[in-house]
Design an enzyme around this catalytic site. Structure first.
Site: not given
Ligand code: OXD
Ligand code: MN
Length: 594
Positions: A74, A202, A211, A231, A253, A255-256, A282, A371, A402, A496, A498
């Protein structure tokens, strides 16, 4: 395939005709979303090299797309919110006056589809029969976008039928243009429910349902209509008694979110009967139901996940859904033509994401923001409730980022207003999901910095407004899976494990788990979490659960400076809440000194 409009909706036909007059395509193709249409498009993309087939034995129906190397993420600096009043976009967005932005974009779009096919994609964000869902139409000249939108949204005839019934839709116009970063803009016109995106193929810039619509435009619709477009992932946690509670969690984005949404319980939990159900990874749209609780849907129908780091250890559910019918973008390839990325396994790929022979000295095999696009239905933990038009009731909202230091593993906000402050003050180290420096800590309120389509000050006020019916609202928590020790290594195993933290949250919701009150929020002690079977170092036990008062004083001051950027529009209640936390920290310090 049809070049004649299948729609009787004049507003739609008029818009398509006006776009065709501007962009001058050779053909117009109205997408019906059928399997035959998808197959024909893929065949054409294989023929012209847009897609490369992957190993049909190990990965049937899987394709690789290599994007232009300068078009891999992005582009926040080229993304604009175009409102009549600059203040309505706020300091959190780049702004351009609507007339200027339209003129700029229309000049780029003029004649840009000459010799090309213009695809008209009617789509629905959310289950096709849900009152929470919203529809849009994307016009694009990219068949790659069509193939991805077919996975990521409910696309085609059923969406068109709903659009005709409702008579309105979000308009999204996209062209890959020349892929020239100097001629690349992602423009949003929330007052007109319109998006114009030029010069990038992209995902986040080109799959306009994601988004652009489901967050930037939808956040504006949500404010107007009394709901929230966030989000956030949505995950269901089933306890050994068979009850499932749902959690919505906002992380920036990469971050898991996908890993948390598809978590596999640790062995001891599995044996006891815990299960995890994925609703979304997401985006989350939530609205108060008649009972005052928040009900959530995932507006998407697929996952556009970050491939690097996805492995049998980190996310076995994701791996299980990626061995068929998936599109991979910018990954490497093994000798036998299987997709490969860093962190997957020990094999050594032969080709990198640019199509060059793999040479570790020249960089990773997969782009860090490579991706996969795959249907949600292929996920082994896909929740049976994910298609429920009523949505799922949310018990807890989680914010997280993070943070190498200061921020503990988890804490609970004392009430809704405090939770909104916790979300507004959130910060995280930047990742490869957007262009720019990686690893820099920046404030990212509710993980919506790149995605809120209006002034954050008004967004905070909107969040606060839900507090009026506070007794039924979810509890709000903050987590940090990324705290590091003195040796620079992560202190918490994550993945796991978490679930141990999520269990504590759900027990807190039921009044069944302990916590210690601090000025910053309610912190668990190590004994309040189920840590059985986990070896944590003494340093981890200290730092993950500790409240560093001095550090938090500085953090609250920094949050104050950040919030002050929003000027007089910032809700007074939010600054008052911050002051309350600061005063509590000072009162404790004074008590300790006395
Ligand atoms: C982002 C995505 O960039 O979900 O947040 O692709
Ligand atoms: Mn996202």
């Amino acid at each position: 395939m049809s070049s004649r409009s299948p729609s009787r909706l004049t507003a739609l036909n008029d818009w398509v005709a006006s776009v065709a007059a501007l962009t001058q395509p050779e053909r117009i193709h109205w997408c019906d979303g059928s399997a035959a249409e998808d197959a024909a498009l893929k065949e054409a993309m294989l023929a012209d090299g847009t897609l490369l087939a992957l190993n049909p034995d190990t990965h049937p129906g899987c394709y690789l797309h290599r994007s232009h190397p300068g078009d891999v993420a992005r582009v926040e600096h080229l993304t604009f919110v175009c409102t009549t009043e600059r203040e309505d976009a706020g300091p959190n967005n780049h702004w351009m006056a609507p007339a200027e932005a339209h003129a700029k974009m229309d000049a780029l779009f003029a004649g840009c589809m000459k010799g090309r096919t213009m695809y008209v994609i009617p789509y629905c964000m959310g289950p096709i029969d849900s009152p929470l869902s919203r529809c849009g139409v994307e016009i694009t000249d990219s068949p790659y976008v069509v193939a991805n939108m077919r996975i990521m949204t409910r696309m085609g005839s059923a969406a068109l039928a709903r659009i005709e019934r409702e008579g309105h839709f979000v308009k999204g116009l996209h062209s890959t243009g020349e892929l020239d970063p100097e001629r690349r803009f992602i423009m949003h016109f929330p007052e007109e429910l319109t998006i114009k995106s030029y010069g990038s193929g992209y995902g986040g810039n080109a799959l306009l349902g994601k988004k652009c619509h489901a967050l930037r435009i939808a956040s504006v619709q949500a404010r107007r209509e009394g709901w929230l477009a966030e989000h956030m992932l949505i995950v269901g946690i089933e306890n050994p008694q068979g009850q499932t509670h749902y959690i919505a969690a906002a992380f920036p984005s990469a971050c898991g979110k996908t890993n948390l949404a598809m978590l596999i319980p640790p062995e001891g939990y599995r044996e006891k009967g815990w299960k995890v159900w994925t609703v979304g990874d997401d985006i989350c749209w939530m609205r108060p139901g008649a009972d005052g609780r928040l009900y959530a849907i995932n507006p998407e129908a697929g996952y556009f996940g970050v491939a690097p780091g996805t492995s049998a250890r980190s996310n076995p559910n994701a791996l299980a859904m990626l061995d068929r019918d998936a599109i991979f973008t910018n990954v490497g390839v093994t000798e036998d033509n299987q997709p490969w990325w860093e962190g997957l396994d020990d094999r050594v790929p032969v080709t990198d994401w640019k199509g060059q022979p793999y040479d570790p000295a020249k960089g990773p095999a997969a782009h860090p923001n490579a991706r996969f696009t795959v249907s949600a239905k292929q996920c082994p933990s896909y929740s049976p409730k994910a298609e429920d038009p009523r949505g799922v009731p949310i018990s807890a909202i989680v914010f997280g980022g993070r943070r190498a230091s200061l921020v503990p593993l988890v804490f609970e906000a004392r009430d809704w207003t405090h939770g909104v402050l916790v979300g507004a003050g959130m910060a995280s180290e930047t990742t490869a999901a957007a262009t720019g420096a990686v690893g820099v800590v920046r404030r990212d309120s509710m993980a919506m910095k790149p995605f809120c389509g209006y002034n954050f000050a008004d967004y905070f006020a909107h969040w606060l407004s839900f507090g009026a019916s506070a007794d039924k609202l979810p509890k709000i928590f903050h987590v940090n899976w990324f705290r590091k020790g003195s040796d620079g290594r992560f202190l918490w195993p994550g993945f796991g494990d978490n679930l141990r933290v999520l269990e504590w949250m759900l027990k807190r919701c039921e009044g069944k788990a302990g916590a210690v009150e601090t000025p910053v929020g309610l912190f668990p002690r190590p004994e309040d979490l189920d840590l059985e079977g986990l070896t944590l170092s003494e340093e981890a036990r200290q730092l993950l659960f500790a409240c560093d008062r001095e550090g938090w004083k500085a953090e609250m001051a920094s949050i104050g400076e950040y919030l002050a950027e929003f000027g007089p529009r910032l809700p007074a209640a939010l600054e008052a809440e911050r002051q309350r936390v600061v005063s509590a920290l000072e009162a404790e310090a004074a008590k300790a000194a006395a």
